[in-house]
Write an enzyme that holds these catalytic residues in place. Structure first.
Site, short mmCIF file in Angstrom:
data_model
loop_
_atom_site.label_atom_id
_atom_site.label_comp_id
_atom_site.label_asym_id
_atom_site.label_seq_id
_atom_site.Cartn_x
_atom_site.Cartn_y
_atom_site.Cartn_z
N GLN A 150 2.91 4.50 3.89
CA GLN A 150 3.05 3.29 3.09
C GLN A 150 2.90 2.07 4.00
OE1 GLN A 150 6.91 3.66 1.32
NE2 GLN A 150 8.02 3.25 3.21
N VAL A 151 2.47 0.96 3.41
CA VAL A 151 2.27 -0.28 4.15
C VAL A 151 3.05 -1.39 3.47
CG1 VAL A 151 0.59 -1.92 5.07
CG2 VAL A 151 -0.03 0.49 4.84
N ARG A 199 -12.60 1.93 0.88
CA ARG A 199 -11.14 1.85 0.73
C ARG A 199 -10.44 1.65 2.07
NH1 ARG A 199 -13.25 6.76 -0.39
NH2 ARG A 199 -13.09 8.24 1.33
N ASN A 200 -11.12 2.01 3.17
CA ASN A 200 -10.53 1.89 4.50
C ASN A 200 -11.07 0.71 5.29
OD1 ASN A 200 -8.88 4.12 4.11
ND2 ASN A 200 -10.44 5.55 4.83
N LYS A 234 2.93 -0.35 8.86
CA LYS A 234 2.67 0.99 8.32
C LYS A 234 3.74 1.95 8.79
CE LYS A 234 -1.40 2.79 7.59
NZ LYS A 234 -2.75 3.41 7.74
N ASP A 276 -13.18 8.91 8.25
CA ASP A 276 -13.08 8.58 6.82
C ASP A 276 -13.58 7.16 6.58
OD1 ASP A 276 -12.58 8.93 4.16
OD2 ASP A 276 -10.41 8.67 4.30
N ASP A 293 -7.10 2.40 8.93
CA ASP A 293 -6.70 3.74 8.50
C ASP A 293 -7.27 4.83 9.39
OD1 ASP A 293 -4.86 3.56 6.33
OD2 ASP A 293 -6.48 2.77 5.10
N GLY A 296 0.83 -1.19 0.00
CA GLY A 296 0.00 0.00 0.00
C GLY A 296 0.86 1.24 0.00
N PHE A 333 1.47 10.23 2.11
CA PHE A 333 2.21 10.40 3.35
C PHE A 333 2.59 9.08 4.02
CE2 PHE A 333 -0.48 14.34 3.26
CZ PHE A 333 0.55 15.17 2.90
#
Length: 321
Positions: free
Chosen positions: A40-41, A166-167, A59, A162, A180, A34, A38
């Site tokens: 990355q995973v 996607r999360n 993460k 959020d 997230d 991912g 800002f």
């Protein structure tokens, strides 16, 4: 009404980092799974003192600047708050499981369970390509899982901010987990890099793509994030499931990104996302209830869960400890 704490790290009991901290020598990193603006995973393996190996999602920040680190520690603090609550139970929780933290000078990682099936959005869009209008197996049952996650957050007076497909991550056992909590919005930044100088920082709010179409009226107008605004976003998540991952928009050009003020005016006129063709009237009623203009008139996560269970026969309601 349950507002997010201004500085959530202050609500965590002293010593939270040391209680969850491990060292980088216990972590073996693998492939990148991912990447955002800002954060990355990376998929990795955590080696425990007892000789066990655990697959993890590690993460980290993508850029070593103040904003990235604020997001990083905010997410870490939220997950610690959830996991140190006396009523939290990893076996039943639908919040992504925290496994540890690495807080070294050169390496900082939040170590979480690895959800092998990836994001719900990816599954929805894969189903769209494979099956056309056929519904995704487990689709609305995943929504039940996320309603339970929101119930846990509401009890702790934490707002996600959020809630979207996607999360949501899906485990190998088809369990949906809300993830997230700190770096989620970074994936909406434009592809073009922005240097960290003062001028570009001032322009970032204008250049970034913000997920406005998931936001409630009060968030658009006043930036007021509450558990009730999460319920609004949950209604959009239901719409995403019903459309197999389509991008929500309120008519007109789907590529037109309205301003906060313009979209708020649209919502104040009573305009809402249209009922998807394959969506039942009963399910659309649940969505619409989440989109009440008055936050106090929106259902609680408990109420949403109960209504969804009535619409998903054959799914047994479990007791969440």
């Amino acid at each position: 009404m349950c507002h997010v704490e201004a500085d959530l790290a202050e609500t965590v009991r002293p010593g939270w980092l040391s209680r969850w901290e491990t060292t980088s020598r216990h972590l073996t990193l693998g492939k990148l799974i991912g990447l955002g603006r800002f954060g990355q995973v990376i998929q990795g393996t955590l080696h425990t003192p007892g000789g066990e190996t655990i697959s993890v999602a590690a993460k980290s920040v993508r850029r070593k600047n103040a904003q990235c680190y604020r997001n990083f520690y905010r997410e870490a603090a939220i997950l610690v708050t959830v996991h140190e609550d006396e009523h939290h139970n990893n076996a039943h929780s639908n919040i992504i499981q925290l496994l540890g933290l690495i807080n070294e000078t050169s390496q900082k990682y939040i170590l979480m369970e690895y959800a092998s099936k990836g994001s719900l959005l990816r599954l929805l869009r894969h189903a769209q390509k494979q099956n056309g209008a056929a519904p995704l197996e487990h689709g609305f049952l995943y929504a039940v899982d996320i309603a339970r996650a929101l119930r846990e957050l509401q009890r702790l007076a934490i707002t996600h901010g959020d809630v979207a497909a996607r999360n949501v991550l899906i485990t190998a056992d088809h369990v949906a987990k809300l993830a997230d909590f700190g770096l989620g919005r970074d994936v909406y930044a434009p592809v073009k890099d922005v240097d960290d100088d003062d001028k570009n920082r001032e322009n970032m709010a204008e250049n970034e793509f913000i997920p406005l179409n998931w936001m409630s009226v009060e968030v658009l107008e006043r930036g007021e994030y509450t558990c009730q605004s999460d319920v609004w976003s949950f209604g959009v998540l239901l719409w995403e499931i019903a459309t197999l991952g389509q991008e929500p928009h309120y008519g007109g050009n789907p590529h037109d990104n309205p301003s906060c003020l313009r979209l708020a005016r649209t919502l104040r006129r009573g305009i809402r996302l249209r009922r998807p063709p394959e969506c039942s009237g009963e399910m659309y009623d649940v969505m619409m209830s989440c989109w009440h203009e008055n936050p106090s008139e929106r259902p609680s996560p408990d109420e949403v869960e109960t209504r969804l269970l009535r619409l998903t026969p054959g799914f047994e309601m479990e007791t969440v400890v």
